[in-house]
Design an enzyme around this catalytic site. Structure first.
Site, mmCIF file in Angstrom:
data_model
loop_
_atom_site.group_PDB
_atom_site.id
_atom_site.type_symbol
_atom_site.label_atom_id
_atom_site.label_comp_id
_atom_site.label_asym_id
_atom_site.label_seq_id
_atom_site.Cartn_x
_atom_site.Cartn_y
_atom_site.Cartn_z
ATOM 1 N N LYS A 13 -13.344 63.909 16.853
ATOM 2 C CA LYS A 13 -11.845 63.440 16.651
ATOM 3 C C LYS A 13 -11.221 64.378 17.737
ATOM 4 O O LYS A 13 -10.027 63.628 18.327
ATOM 5 C CB LYS A 13 -11.245 63.320 15.281
ATOM 6 C CG LYS A 13 -11.631 64.838 14.705
ATOM 7 C CD LYS A 13 -11.395 64.900 13.116
ATOM 8 C CE LYS A 13 -11.484 65.716 12.161
ATOM 9 N NZ LYS A 13 -12.405 67.072 12.781
ATOM 10 N N ARG A 88 -6.566 68.375 4.944
ATOM 11 C CA ARG A 88 -7.893 68.589 4.768
ATOM 12 C C ARG A 88 -8.346 68.473 3.082
ATOM 13 O O ARG A 88 -9.223 68.644 2.780
ATOM 14 C CB ARG A 88 -8.466 69.941 5.130
ATOM 15 C CG ARG A 88 -8.798 70.188 6.583
ATOM 16 C CD ARG A 88 -10.196 69.876 6.987
ATOM 17 N NE ARG A 88 -10.881 70.883 7.597
ATOM 18 C CZ ARG A 88 -10.917 71.000 9.022
ATOM 19 N NH1 ARG A 88 -10.014 70.561 9.889
ATOM 20 N NH2 ARG A 88 -11.794 71.827 9.626
ATOM 21 N N ARG A 122 -23.891 72.073 20.126
ATOM 22 C CA ARG A 122 -22.431 72.383 20.735
ATOM 23 C C ARG A 122 -22.264 73.845 21.171
ATOM 24 O O ARG A 122 -22.548 74.448 20.393
ATOM 25 C CB ARG A 122 -21.373 72.059 19.740
ATOM 26 C CG ARG A 122 -20.090 71.377 20.455
ATOM 27 C CD ARG A 122 -19.387 70.370 19.582
ATOM 28 N NE ARG A 122 -18.415 71.122 18.558
ATOM 29 C CZ ARG A 122 -17.069 70.861 18.684
ATOM 30 N NH1 ARG A 122 -16.632 69.915 19.356
ATOM 31 N NH2 ARG A 122 -16.482 71.499 18.051
ATOM 32 N N ARG A 155 -19.903 78.696 18.583
ATOM 33 C CA ARG A 155 -19.043 78.828 17.582
ATOM 34 C C ARG A 155 -19.607 79.473 16.292
ATOM 35 O O ARG A 155 -20.658 78.976 16.026
ATOM 36 C CB ARG A 155 -18.000 77.957 17.344
ATOM 37 C CG ARG A 155 -16.561 78.041 17.843
ATOM 38 C CD ARG A 155 -15.752 76.829 17.661
ATOM 39 N NE ARG A 155 -15.719 76.146 16.347
ATOM 40 C CZ ARG A 155 -15.019 75.023 16.027
ATOM 41 N NH1 ARG A 155 -14.391 74.263 16.961
ATOM 42 N NH2 ARG A 155 -14.889 74.730 14.910
ATOM 43 N N ARG A 166 -19.559 73.309 5.573
ATOM 44 C CA ARG A 166 -18.453 72.662 6.181
ATOM 45 C C ARG A 166 -18.452 71.089 5.817
ATOM 46 O O ARG A 166 -17.770 70.525 5.488
ATOM 47 C CB ARG A 166 -18.251 72.917 7.650
ATOM 48 C CG ARG A 166 -17.746 74.084 8.112
ATOM 49 C CD ARG A 166 -17.709 74.518 9.521
ATOM 50 N NE ARG A 166 -16.660 73.529 10.305
ATOM 51 C CZ ARG A 166 -16.911 73.319 11.440
ATOM 52 N NH1 ARG A 166 -17.750 73.707 12.093
ATOM 53 N NH2 ARG A 166 -15.856 72.718 11.937
HETATM 54 P P1 AMP Z 1 -11.843 72.539 13.045
HETATM 55 O O1 AMP Z 1 -11.790 72.829 14.508
HETATM 56 O O2 AMP Z 1 -10.692 71.505 12.595
HETATM 57 O O3 AMP Z 1 -13.220 72.066 12.318
HETATM 58 O O4 AMP Z 1 -11.361 73.659 11.977
HETATM 59 C C1 AMP Z 1 -11.952 74.918 12.262
HETATM 60 C C2 AMP Z 1 -11.510 75.695 10.851
HETATM 61 O O5 AMP Z 1 -10.082 75.979 10.943
HETATM 62 C C3 AMP Z 1 -12.007 75.056 9.641
HETATM 63 O O6 AMP Z 1 -13.405 75.284 9.250
HETATM 64 C C4 AMP Z 1 -11.115 75.782 8.626
HETATM 65 O O7 AMP Z 1 -11.651 77.069 8.541
HETATM 66 C C5 AMP Z 1 -9.835 76.056 9.461
HETATM 67 N N1 AMP Z 1 -8.921 74.839 9.193
HETATM 68 C C6 AMP Z 1 -8.565 73.901 10.146
HETATM 69 N N2 AMP Z 1 -7.671 73.136 9.587
HETATM 70 C C7 AMP Z 1 -7.564 73.292 8.176
HETATM 71 C C8 AMP Z 1 -6.801 72.689 7.163
HETATM 72 N N3 AMP Z 1 -6.126 71.757 7.438
HETATM 73 N N4 AMP Z 1 -6.998 73.407 6.164
HETATM 74 C C9 AMP Z 1 -7.770 74.581 5.778
HETATM 75 N N5 AMP Z 1 -8.467 75.155 6.690
HETATM 76 C C10 AMP Z 1 -8.297 74.597 8.115
#
Ligand code: AMP
Length: 226
Positions: A13, A88, A122, A155, A166
Site C-alpha cells: 500500500k 489500524r 524486504r 527492518r 504483526r
Molecule cells: P507500517 O510502516 O505501517 O507497517 O507501521 C510500522 C509500525 O508503526 C507498526 O508496526 C506499528 O508499531 C506502528 N504504527 C503505524 N501505524 C499505526 C497505527 N495506526 N496505530 C498504531 N501503531 C501504528
C-alpha cells in the site's frame, strides 16, 4: 478527496500510494513513516515508541491520533490525502470519523504466502529508503543500495518472528476496521497478489479506476449542491 489505503503489512500500500500521489495531487500520509521519523530523531514520542515498533505492536491510540492529527492539519492536506497505515483498529476509525469525512477505503488483498515472501525478503536503504527484495530486487554486492550505494538493512519489525505477530494483529485488530468501512459502503477491494515488476501487474490501473470514479462522483455531487 480523503482516501484510506488498507491491507496487511507488505501488501504494497505504501508503494502504491507513492506511485499515485502525484497523479491525484494528494500527499501520502503513512503513520509508520511518521513514527519512524520520530524514532530516528529521538524525539520524546520517538523514545516512547521505539520498543513498541520494534516488537511489531501497535503504538497507543493516544499517541497515534496526536501524530496523525498534527500531520493532516498541515496545509498540503487541505484538498485531501492518502492515508496509509491508519486506522489500524476500530477506535482509531471511529476517532477519524469524528474529525474528517473519508471518501473511500481501498483494501489491497494478497495471499498469506505472498505477504510472507515479500516481507521477509524486504531490505531497505538506510540513506534513501529505497526498497529492495533479496530475490526480486537484490541490493548490490556488500548489501549496498542499487540507487545511492547506501547500506541496506532488514527492518527489525520485518524479521520473521515479528512479522507473524504483526499479521496476527492485522487479523485481530485491523480486519474489523475493514468490515466497518464495508458496512458504510466505502470499501473497495483490489487484488495485490502480483508483484510490481510482474508483466501482468495491474494494481495501479485498478486503483486509478476507483480513484477516478470517486473523484468524478465528488465533483458531480459538489455541482449538484450549487
Ligand atoms: P507500517 O510502516 O505501517 O507497517 O507501521 C510500522 C509500525 O508503526 C507498526 O508496526 C506499528 O508499531 C506502528 N504504527 C503505524 N501505524 C499505526 C497505527 N495506526 N496505530 C498504531 N501503531 C501504528
Amino acid at each position: 478527496m480523503n482516501v484510506v489505503f488498507m491491507g496487511a503489512p507488505s501488501t504494497g500500500k505504501g508503494t502504491y500510494a507513492k506511485m499515485l500521489k502525484q497523479d491525484y495531487g494528494l500527499p501520502h500520509i503513512s503513520t509508520g513513516d511518521l513514527f519512524r521519523e520520530e524514532v530516528k530523531n529521538a524525539t520524546e514520542i520517538g523514545i516512547q515508541i521505539k520498543d513498541i515498533m520494534e516488537k511489531g505492536m501497535l503504538v497507543p491510540d493516544e499517541i497515534t491520533i496526536q501524530v496523525l492529527k498534527k500531520r493532516i492539519s498541515q496545509p498540503d492536506c487541505k484538498d485531501g490525502f492518502i492515508l496509509d497505515g491508519f486506522p489500524r483498529n476500530l477506535e482509531q476509525a471511529k476517532h477519524l470519523d469524528k474529525s474528517i469525512k473519508i471518501d473511500a477505503v481501498i483494501n489491497f488483498v494478497a495471499d498469506y504466502e505472498v505477504i510472507l515472501h515479500r516481507i521477509s525478503g524486504r531490505r531497505i536503504c538506510k540513506d534513501c529508503g529505497h526498497i529492495h527484495h533479496i530475490i526480486n530486487i537484490p541490493p548490490n554486492e556488500g548489501n549496498k543500495c542499487i540507487r545511492c550505494g547506501g547500506e541496506v538493512y532488514q527492518r527489525e519489525d520485518e524479521k520473521p518472528h515479528i512479522v507473524k505477530d504483526r499479521l496476527k494483529i492485522h487479523e485481530e485488530k485491523t480486519k474489523p476496521v475493514i468490515e466497518y468501512y464495508k458496512q458504510k459502503g466505502l470499501l473497495y477491494e483490489i487484488d495485490a497478489n502480483l508483484d510490481v515488476n510482474h508483466p501482468e501487474f495491474r494494481v495501479i490501473k485498478d486503483t486509478k479506476k476507483v480513484l477516478d470514479e470517486i473523484k468524478h462522483n465528488k465533483t458531480h455531487n459538489k455541482q449538484g449542491d450549487k
